[in-house]
Design an enzyme around this catalytic site. Structure first.
Site, PDB file in Angstrom:
ATOM      1  N   ARG A   9       0.845  -1.194   0.000  1.00 14.32           N
ATOM      2  CA  ARG A   9       0.000   0.000   0.000  1.00 14.32           C
ATOM      3  C   ARG A   9       0.878   1.241   0.000  1.00 14.32           C
ATOM      4  NH1 ARG A   9      -1.410   3.995   2.970  1.00 14.32           N
ATOM      5  NH2 ARG A   9      -0.334   3.227   4.806  1.00 14.32           N
ATOM      6  N   VAL A  10       0.540   2.164  -0.885  1.00 19.39           N
ATOM      7  CA  VAL A  10       1.104   3.510  -0.856  1.00 19.39           C
ATOM      8  C   VAL A  10      -0.079   4.468  -0.753  1.00 19.39           C
ATOM      9  CG1 VAL A  10       3.261   2.996  -2.070  1.00 19.39           C
ATOM     10  CG2 VAL A  10       1.237   3.597  -3.388  1.00 19.39           C
ATOM     11  N   SER A  11       0.179   5.653  -0.244  1.00 19.21           N
ATOM     12  CA  SER A  11      -0.921   6.568   0.069  1.00 19.21           C
ATOM     13  C   SER A  11      -1.526   7.280  -1.125  1.00 19.21           C
ATOM     14  CB  SER A  11      -0.460   7.606   1.086  1.00 19.21           C
ATOM     15  OG  SER A  11      -0.112   6.946   2.283  1.00 19.21           O
ATOM     16  N   SER A  12      -0.778   7.373  -2.222  1.00 20.82           N
ATOM     17  CA  SER A  12      -1.324   8.083  -3.378  1.00 20.82           C
ATOM     18  C   SER A  12      -0.762   7.502  -4.667  1.00 20.82           C
ATOM     19  CB  SER A  12      -1.007   9.581  -3.291  1.00 20.82           C
ATOM     20  OG  SER A  12       0.380   9.789  -3.351  1.00 20.82           O
ATOM     21  N   GLN A  15       2.978   7.967  -5.557  1.00 19.17           N
ATOM     22  CA  GLN A  15       4.018   7.339  -4.742  1.00 19.17           C
ATOM     23  C   GLN A  15       4.442   6.019  -5.377  1.00 19.17           C
ATOM     24  OE1 GLN A  15       2.292   7.216  -0.806  1.00 19.17           O
ATOM     25  NE2 GLN A  15       3.419   9.045  -0.214  1.00 19.17           N
TER      26      GLN A  15
END
Length: 174
Positions: A9-12, A15
């Site tokens: 998982r990355v926040s955006s 990224q």
């Protein structure tokens, strides 16, 4: 032994998830079993996480790079950990924290230690999310205070060069 999975998982969208993917490849997680979400960790309402959760079965193994990649909400991390390990019977390995490897220490003391570490790291993950939001708000406030982002506050005329010239302002490139 069940099937091995990985979660990233990355926040955006802008990224990069490469460091997490490299870590999962190093432990031989098959590419087809890696689930990637590009959105906030504030909750678990993420499409790929939900899809992976439906696939996970008893004795499967889930790798994640670090606990904050699972999520950034203390209560929800605790809840999802319980769902995965207790309800579904999945083992979890947090690569950055060897104490969070549910394959080891399945006795009372091992479970107790894992629970304490999970609680501390879950707290840290949520606290970091709070700090990120606070730093972002402070940065926006500082930018507004110095007039960044507003041509009017910066004293620049961006509509037409002629208006700038009539007002006696220097001509700026648009």
């Amino acid at each position: 032994m069940g099937i091995t999975y990985g979660y990233v998982r990355v926040s955006s969208r802008d990224q990069n998830e490469d460091r997490q993917l490299i870590a999962l490849r190093e432990v031989d997680v098959p590419e087809k079993n890696i689930y990637i979400d590009k959105q906030s960790g504030k909750d678990f309402n993420r499409p790929q996480y939900k899809r992976m959760l439906r696939k996970l079965k008893k004795d499967d193994l889930l790798y994640i790079k670090s606990i904050d990649r699972l999520g950034r909400n203390y209560e929800e991390i605790q809840n999802q950990w319980r769902i995965l390990t207790k309800d579904k019977g999945v083992d979890i390995v947090v690569l950055d924290m060897p104490l969070l490897d549910t394959r080891r220490g399945k006795d009372l003391v091992g479970t107790f230690l894992s629970d304490i570490v999970l609680q501390v790291l879950s707290f840290v993950a949520e606290n970091e999310r709070t700090n990120i939001r606070q730093r972002q708000a402070e940065g926006i406030a500082a930018a507004k205070a110095r007039g960044a982002g507003s041509a009017a506050r910066q004293g620049r005329c961006r509509r037409t060069s002629m208006r700038c010239i009539r007002r006696g302002e220097p001509r700026k490139s648009l």
